[in-house]
Design a protein around this motif. Structure first.
Motif, PDB file in Angstrom:
ATOM      1  N   GLU A  12       0.815  -1.212   0.000  1.00 21.61           N
ATOM      2  CA  GLU A  12       0.000   0.000   0.000  1.00 21.61           C
ATOM      3  C   GLU A  12       0.855   1.272   0.000  1.00 21.61           C
ATOM      4  O   GLU A  12       0.532   2.241  -0.674  1.00 21.61           O
ATOM      5  CB  GLU A  12      -0.908  -0.010   1.242  1.00 21.61           C
ATOM      6  CG  GLU A  12      -2.148   0.810   1.076  1.00 21.61           C
ATOM      7  CD  GLU A  12      -3.076   0.697   2.288  1.00 21.61           C
ATOM      8  OE1 GLU A  12      -3.978   1.529   2.371  1.00 21.61           O
ATOM      9  OE2 GLU A  12      -2.882  -0.197   3.127  1.00 21.61           O
ATOM     10  N   GLU A  15       2.193   2.394  -3.398  1.00 24.50           N
ATOM     11  CA  GLU A  15       1.092   2.927  -4.197  1.00 24.50           C
ATOM     12  C   GLU A  15       0.771   4.374  -3.811  1.00 24.50           C
ATOM     13  O   GLU A  15       0.612   5.236  -4.663  1.00 24.50           O
ATOM     14  CB  GLU A  15      -0.157   2.074  -3.999  1.00 24.50           C
ATOM     15  CG  GLU A  15      -0.576   1.348  -5.250  1.00 24.50           C
ATOM     16  CD  GLU A  15      -1.661   0.343  -4.965  1.00 24.50           C
ATOM     17  OE1 GLU A  15      -2.761   0.780  -4.584  1.00 24.50           O
ATOM     18  OE2 GLU A  15      -1.402  -0.864  -5.114  1.00 24.50           O
ATOM     19  N   LEU A  16       0.690   4.608  -2.503  1.00 21.82           N
ATOM     20  CA  LEU A  16       0.386   5.951  -1.991  1.00 21.82           C
ATOM     21  C   LEU A  16       1.395   6.985  -2.459  1.00 21.82           C
ATOM     22  O   LEU A  16       1.051   8.095  -2.846  1.00 21.82           O
ATOM     23  CB  LEU A  16       0.400   5.938  -0.459  1.00 21.82           C
ATOM     24  CG  LEU A  16      -0.834   5.448   0.268  1.00 21.82           C
ATOM     25  CD1 LEU A  16      -0.534   5.361   1.763  1.00 21.82           C
ATOM     26  CD2 LEU A  16      -2.001   6.380   0.033  1.00 21.82           C
ATOM     27  N   ILE A  27       1.789   9.303   5.960  1.00 20.22           N
ATOM     28  CA  ILE A  27       1.569   7.894   5.584  1.00 20.22           C
ATOM     29  C   ILE A  27       0.970   7.141   6.768  1.00 20.22           C
ATOM     30  O   ILE A  27       0.013   6.383   6.618  1.00 20.22           O
ATOM     31  CB  ILE A  27       2.891   7.220   5.134  1.00 20.22           C
ATOM     32  CG1 ILE A  27       3.459   7.909   3.885  1.00 20.22           C
ATOM     33  CG2 ILE A  27       2.666   5.723   4.851  1.00 20.22           C
ATOM     34  CD1 ILE A  27       4.879   7.496   3.521  1.00 20.22           C
ATOM     35  N   ILE A  30      -2.706   7.826   7.120  1.00 20.65           N
ATOM     36  CA  ILE A  30      -3.537   7.247   6.058  1.00 20.65           C
ATOM     37  C   ILE A  30      -3.736   5.753   6.291  1.00 20.65           C
ATOM     38  O   ILE A  30      -4.852   5.239   6.207  1.00 20.65           O
ATOM     39  CB  ILE A  30      -2.921   7.507   4.658  1.00 20.65           C
ATOM     40  CG1 ILE A  30      -2.931   9.011   4.349  1.00 20.65           C
ATOM     41  CG2 ILE A  30      -3.683   6.741   3.571  1.00 20.65           C
ATOM     42  CD1 ILE A  30      -2.095   9.418   3.139  1.00 20.65           C
ATOM     43  N   ILE A  31      -2.649   5.029   6.572  1.00 21.94           N
ATOM     44  CA  ILE A  31      -2.801   3.569   6.686  1.00 21.94           C
ATOM     45  C   ILE A  31      -2.935   3.101   8.139  1.00 21.94           C
ATOM     46  O   ILE A  31      -2.972   1.905   8.409  1.00 21.94           O
ATOM     47  CB  ILE A  31      -1.689   2.791   5.929  1.00 21.94           C
ATOM     48  CG1 ILE A  31      -0.301   3.086   6.497  1.00 21.94           C
ATOM     49  CG2 ILE A  31      -1.722   3.109   4.435  1.00 21.94           C
ATOM     50  CD1 ILE A  31       0.760   2.178   5.903  1.00 21.94           C
TER      51      ILE A  31
END
Ligand SMILES: [Zn+2]
Length: 96
Positions: A12, A15-16, A27, A30-31
């Motif tokens: 992931e 991709e971000l 980051i 977000i995750i």
């Protein structure tokens, strides 16, 4: 956390940051993992060839403007003026 979830998270992050550069705390938000985990994952991503090249926009002291070495870590204190007002490094994947 299972091995499968672990794999997914590492997929992931590249991709971000292939669309835009992000800082470790961005980051992490977000995750939904800790910043420390993001740093570990970024080190892994930097070593692996399959994601592309990891670009590092170095951290900078907001007080005196000192630019840190491009490293996969978040410095806490400026070595020049000792300020802790540090702008985080940012990371981006450049597709090869
Ligand atoms: Zn400074």
């Amino acid at each position: 956390m299972s091995v499968e979830e672990f794999k997914t998270r590492r997929e992931e992050i590249p991709e971000l940051i292939s669309e835009t550069d992000l800082s470790p705390s961005e980051i992490a938000n977000i995750i939904r993992v800790t910043e420390k985990t993001v740093i570990e994952d970024l080190k892994h991503i930097a070593k692996s060839k399959k994601y592309g090249r990891l670009l590092i926009l170095p951290a900078r002291c907001r007080n005196c403007g000192y630019t840190f070495k491009p490293e996969i870590k978040v410095p806490k204190r400026c070595p020049i003026c000792k300020s802790m007002w540090i702008e985080e490094p940012r990371f981006k994947i450049e597709k090869i």
